[in-house]
Design an enzyme around this catalytic site. Sequence first.
Site, PDB file in Angstrom:
ATOM      1  N   ARG A 105      51.717  28.330  69.426  1.00  0.00           N
ATOM      2  CA  ARG A 105      50.607  27.721  70.163  1.00  0.00           C
ATOM      3  C   ARG A 105      50.774  27.968  71.660  1.00  0.00           C
ATOM      4  O   ARG A 105      51.885  27.999  72.177  1.00  0.00           O
ATOM      5  CB  ARG A 105      50.635  26.211  69.883  1.00  0.00           C
ATOM      6  CG  ARG A 105      49.479  25.422  70.442  1.00  0.00           C
ATOM      7  CD  ARG A 105      48.189  25.756  69.754  1.00  0.00           C
ATOM      8  NE  ARG A 105      47.208  24.694  69.902  1.00  0.00           N
ATOM      9  CZ  ARG A 105      45.936  24.841  69.555  1.00  0.00           C
ATOM     10  NH1 ARG A 105      45.491  25.989  69.060  1.00  0.00           N
ATOM     11  NH2 ARG A 105      45.082  23.836  69.688  1.00  0.00           N
ATOM     12  N   THR A 402      37.863  31.475  65.165  1.00  0.00           N
ATOM     13  CA  THR A 402      39.193  32.029  65.297  1.00  0.00           C
ATOM     14  C   THR A 402      39.316  32.995  64.135  1.00  0.00           C
ATOM     15  O   THR A 402      38.301  33.461  63.622  1.00  0.00           O
ATOM     16  CB  THR A 402      40.256  30.910  65.318  1.00  0.00           C
ATOM     17  OG1 THR A 402      41.525  31.496  65.388  1.00  0.00           O
ATOM     18  CG2 THR A 402      40.234  30.043  64.114  1.00  0.00           C
ATOM     19  N   GLU A 441      42.537  27.710  75.295  1.00  0.00           N
ATOM     20  CA  GLU A 441      43.098  26.761  74.324  1.00  0.00           C
ATOM     21  C   GLU A 441      43.308  25.368  74.901  1.00  0.00           C
ATOM     22  O   GLU A 441      43.274  24.369  74.169  1.00  0.00           O
ATOM     23  CB  GLU A 441      44.424  27.290  73.778  1.00  0.00           C
ATOM     24  CG  GLU A 441      44.707  26.885  72.352  1.00  0.00           C
ATOM     25  CD  GLU A 441      43.754  27.576  71.384  1.00  0.00           C
ATOM     26  OE1 GLU A 441      43.054  26.847  70.672  1.00  0.00           O
ATOM     27  OE2 GLU A 441      43.694  28.815  71.353  1.00  0.00           O
ATOM     28  N   GLY A 489      37.503  27.825  62.288  1.00  0.00           N
ATOM     29  CA  GLY A 489      36.470  26.790  62.265  1.00  0.00           C
ATOM     30  C   GLY A 489      36.834  25.515  62.997  1.00  0.00           C
ATOM     31  O   GLY A 489      36.258  24.461  62.710  1.00  0.00           O
TER      32      GLY A 489
HETATM   33  N1  GLU Z   1      41.329  25.916  68.833  1.00  0.00           N
HETATM   34  C1  GLU Z   1      41.102  25.581  67.472  1.00  0.00           C
HETATM   35  C2  GLU Z   1      42.308  24.944  66.843  1.00  0.00           C
HETATM   36  O1  GLU Z   1      43.390  25.173  67.304  1.00  0.00           O
HETATM   37  C3  GLU Z   1      40.792  26.794  66.675  1.00  0.00           C
HETATM   38  C4  GLU Z   1      39.476  27.304  67.009  1.00  0.00           C
HETATM   39  C5  GLU Z   1      38.749  27.769  65.831  1.00  0.00           C
HETATM   40  O2  GLU Z   1      39.164  27.671  64.733  1.00  0.00           O
HETATM   41  O3  GLU Z   1      37.704  28.297  66.010  1.00  0.00           O
HETATM   42  O4  GLU Z   1      42.214  24.236  65.909  1.00  0.00           O
END
Ligand code: GLU
Length: 589
Positions: A105, A402, A441, A489
């Site tokens: 991360r 993502t 992020e 998602g």
């Molecule tokens: N930033 C999101 C997460 O870490 C992911 C973004 C996405 O899935 O589109 O859960």
Amino acid sequence: MAAAAGVVLSACTSAPPQQQPAPVDTGPAKQAEAIGNGGVVASVDPYASAIGLEVLRSGGNAVDAAVATAAALGVTEPYSAGIGGGGFFVYYDAASGKVSTLDGRETAPAAADANYFTENGKAIDFNEAVSSGLSVGVPGTPATWDEAARRWGTKPLADLLKPAAKLAGDGFVVDQEFRSQTEENAQRFAYFPATAQIYLPGGAAPAVGSTLRNPDLAATYDLLARDGVGAIYNGAIGAEIIAATNTPKTVPGKTVRAGKLAPSDLAGYKVEPRDPTHAQYRGLDVYGMAGSSSGGIAVAEALNILERGELRGQPKVDVLHRYLEATRLAFADRNRWVGDPTANDVPTAQLLSQEFADSRSCRIDPAKAAASPAGPGDPKAPAACPAPLAPAGAEGNEGHNTTHLTVADAKGNVVAYTLTIEQTGGSGMVVPGRGFILNNELTDFNFVPVTAGVPDPNLAGPSKRPRSSMSPTIVLDKGQPLLAVGSPGGATIITTVTQTLVNRVDLGMSLVDAIAAPRASQRNGAKTEAEPAFLAQPERADLEARGQAFTQVKEIGAAAGVERLPDGRWAAAAEKARRGGGSAMAVNR
Ligand code: GLU
């Protein structure tokens, strides 16, 4: 009448037949399922799956193929993932029978504190934060590839980057999905000349059927292949990431907020190996990603809640109602208790316990949806059906894009890897001359505490990781891999993975059908997001009679997975239709 006239005209004329316009090239063909005995790859993109498959064919293992596939996704899915972002890597090692994970991360700068996203005591505008240096965390993806390849791979990272470097140089054919994603971002991409230069050729989104090349990214991959990822964490590319983040280069008349990254933030970045989350569900062992993702914990809790009642053979409306109520409760708990475990005391073991899930499942009324937001339980003191605590706020700010890939090799090693740059198009900022987009992020942090007076585990902090929902998952049956799955998602990832597992394990669908089935996502809100096909089911009326309320959304997630068939072969499974369909490929020997 007009049509009839047209028919007569074309039948009687002696003019040569009109030339049909050449069909638009939309790139390699996609298929949602592929079965093989020599390993499989499932991703959203056929270029990327093909590169992973080639690595398997040439003797690489699942980790090698996963890294090569991810690098290719950095080329063809640059708005979802790439070396400017982060992700979570879950690995089943056939030799040891062990599941391991890497937390790659992004981290906040050391200079961040709980007020990082506030101004004059108020949250700053979310969209302003997204397209800015302030939202950029230290990328974790390059270090994740390096770490995974060193720990478990059989080929040097340099070899795994080569096919993606070639793809970036040669280019890929733009499809409708890529064009649409570019159009949605065109306005903010235009703020940043380095971004517009690559993704808005001639000032607009590239045409469907055109070839998009990214020679800068090809050169960056070549540089990483030669010098290693130190070029990012301690070298020239890192210095340029800092410059792009702290002094964003914009078109005249447009300014965006600056970030606060220091060289020590990059030099100090570490991929964190974490113990996987674990739940037993219907006799299977379900492994996932622990904090800083909430994914593994929330999926496990929802499954543990469902474990206390039979779903197989039950009326579909009861299955759907229980599924929605289980994720409602799991989200109440995830919102209250889960954040970066380094910065918070996250009661992971308690949240994963069947005892805690039992203390929560008693709150499900089979005839009535719970009011939302439902309050969380207290995992530190689970009692028999206690009253919930005060609600701890909404789902958070995660974007909805993502990418996820899953690989299995002939030896039975399995990788489930979800990676992201957060929002579609991330911060919108390409590092000038380097060809990759920086993440946003840090907007996954809550900008201000979601509920006054309730501790919020997901506020920004020095070198802290924002809470994620990514849920790469591997399921074992008596110690042997049965399936692996994951999805993009944002917060809907948790519900997509849970629903896919229920479809596969309880309802007996094949994995590809479990993925294709209509989705609904209940995340402790008054309304459940649902796809049109979910709402078209006859059970809708009965669900509404029980108090379930829905908001229609176009689609939820874009899952990919693999499963071992009874004859020992593997099936790769991808989306049949969502996001234009995914890409499953298999090696047959
Ligand atoms: N930033 C999101 C997460 O870490 C992911 C973004 C996405 O899935 O589109 O859960």
